[in-house]
Motif scaffolding. Sequence first.
Motif, mmCIF file in Angstrom:
data_model
loop_
_atom_site.group_PDB
_atom_site.id
_atom_site.type_symbol
_atom_site.label_atom_id
_atom_site.label_comp_id
_atom_site.label_asym_id
_atom_site.label_seq_id
_atom_site.Cartn_x
_atom_site.Cartn_y
_atom_site.Cartn_z
ATOM 1 N N VAL A 174 -22.108 44.425 4.477
ATOM 2 C CA VAL A 174 -21.965 45.615 5.361
ATOM 3 C C VAL A 174 -21.773 46.825 4.564
ATOM 4 O O VAL A 174 -21.562 47.002 3.434
ATOM 5 N N GLN A 206 -16.732 48.444 14.252
ATOM 6 C CA GLN A 206 -18.194 48.385 14.220
ATOM 7 C C GLN A 206 -18.572 46.980 13.991
ATOM 8 O O GLN A 206 -19.631 46.405 14.315
ATOM 9 N N LEU A 207 -17.901 46.417 13.024
ATOM 10 C CA LEU A 207 -18.271 44.994 12.379
ATOM 11 C C LEU A 207 -18.042 43.794 13.632
ATOM 12 O O LEU A 207 -18.899 43.219 13.783
ATOM 13 N N THR A 264 -18.053 50.942 7.016
ATOM 14 C CA THR A 264 -17.603 50.159 8.374
ATOM 15 C C THR A 264 -16.230 49.759 8.806
ATOM 16 O O THR A 264 -15.540 49.592 8.025
ATOM 17 N N THR A 265 -16.016 50.191 9.903
ATOM 18 C CA THR A 265 -14.813 49.847 10.666
ATOM 19 C C THR A 265 -14.760 48.521 11.354
ATOM 20 O O THR A 265 -15.876 47.995 11.355
#
Lengths: 79, 585
Positions: free
Chosen positions: A28, A36-37, A32-33
């Motif tokens: 990732v 979001q993941l 990335t939060t």
Amino acid sequence: MQVEVRVFATLRQYLPDLGIGEAKVMDVPEGTTFAQLRDMLGLPADEVKIIMRNGIHVEPDDVVQDGDRIAFIPAVAGG
Amino acid sequence: MTRKILRINMTDLTATYEDIPEKWAKWAGRGLTSAIVFDEVDPTCHPLGPNNKLVIAPGWVSGTPAAPSNGRTSFGGKSPLTGTIKESNSGGLSSQKIAKLGIAAIIIEGQPKDGKWYYLFINKDGVKFEDASDLLGKGMEEVDRIMWERYDHKPAVIGIGPVGEILAANAGISVNDPENNPGRYAGRGGLGAVMGARHVKAIVVDDKGGPGVEIKDMALFKKGRKKLTNAILAHDLTKPGGGLNAYGTDVLMNIINEAGGLPTRNFSSGQFEGAAKISGEMIAEMVEKRKAGMTGHACHPGCVIQCSNIYPGPDGSIIASPIEYETAFALGANCGIDDLDFVAMMTKECNDLGLDTIEMGNTIAVAMDGGLLEFGDKEGALALFDEIRNNTPLGRILANGVEATAQMFGVHRVPTVKGQSMPAYEPRAIKGIGFTYATSTMGADHTSGYTIAPEIAGVGGKVDPMTYEGKADLSLAFQATTAFIDSSGYCLFIAFPILDIAEGFEGMVESVAGVMGWDLKAEDVVELGKEVLKMERLFNERAGFTNLDDRLPEFMRYEPLPPHNVVWDVPDEELDKVYAWVHED
């Protein structure tokens, strides 16, 4: 950066190729939060009740770190 | 008709139906068993002696029409395992049938002068004392089967297995489920030995033709029932196809493992590498693959959650029902065993012999720690049940639970509070549940104050499991609310939806108020619960317990628990806050 992701119980239907307790290893982008993941994986936001990183609760807006062991968890309890 | 107390005197072999005295009139379920034990049992008596009593009570709403999940029975007495007051709570057929006979509580006291064993048959016409000599030594599977052959109307069968007959401290009381399996247990605290000490092998309850449950305000009851049912059916955890219905309580196995709070190899780690293999997801997979057994099983008629299961073997035959999270933790992870079939076979042995699965699994784990077997030795663990069945000296030690076994095997890592071993949540990693284990009137017991809901599951709020600030209040709030729900006859699992859905909580309160004809408000729940806790706490004080008994075992203070490498660091003064109010009010 690389993380491993597990999903449990009723969330397993969205990642049907994973065995029980099996981790999906993913690359990732930095920053990335967890939200979001979660969206990347196609997990419905309203079905994800708890997110854990290395056994500790995190919030959806927290940022994923390299090497994280991440779990997305639906509503569970019992005993 | 007004509810009656059924008093059964085993010394005289008499049964009398008594009016409920005013001081007990408001209580049912746990509130009633604890009130009766508080008033009638000498706190200093020996639990196995002539002066202890076994009290059995359905809840306020048990046996009412279509109140959801209302089939819980409370069993009370002084515990042979802990020496404290005990309320152990079971599903199965008994609660609704006792309630429909108009019985608020059954009190069993005395001991037969002739030393003979009896079973009781209770129906609308009264009580019969029957010779139980042909049932002695029999397991609960056979006892249940015999009773359904002997009696019509598929009665409730409350009974003790062989370990109850030898008065072992880990003897539970079995209640049959709708399929007449013996898997529903008032397991904790050794109340099976209290029943055995009265020489009662079984109690058969047939409610056919009974008067039913009186409901004082039917409109209010129906309004509350509907709100509560709607909340259960709406919540993600308890709705059809939700976590509990699809996977059972063992849905927690992977989650608590992920949180690092799964007690493993006699509480030496909080994570088990084999957790997935004994998880609720695996139970569901086995049911699907083997095309036998089931998930979504109801432990009593009218349950809308249906979290039980029937576990099949490789050949499609049924091994045991149910496999709970607690069972899979105790007989699995805590023994280092990752084979669900072996967990199921050991569960079958527990259910048949009359053993609490939590205490039994922890006992095997302690024995493994003491060198009797290697951790993970599933064949060896299963073979230990032969020792118990054959009543060997080793079997008798094991049937008396964790503390007896730890002493025999020289083990210092003894995960007990007040003599009762801990359930499936590690208090070093989940502090709030440690407050409950330490201070509960029952000894280490998760159900008496399930802080796991907000600490791990995000149900009823969200709090950090690793800190102790505010946990005394949290534990007390859960303990008090639980004492109320345990008095209601509702399954404790209704707590999850009603903690999140306010209307469901109102519905629970209104349904109870409707049955009893009360003006009851939501805020009264905690106050009534605290009245129950106070009776229990005072009983324990009079039995000799002090705040020094409200402590977790010493090893948890100095052995760091992987993977978080945390110890139990909660100051004793914090624990003492939980029950400080008892002598302040």
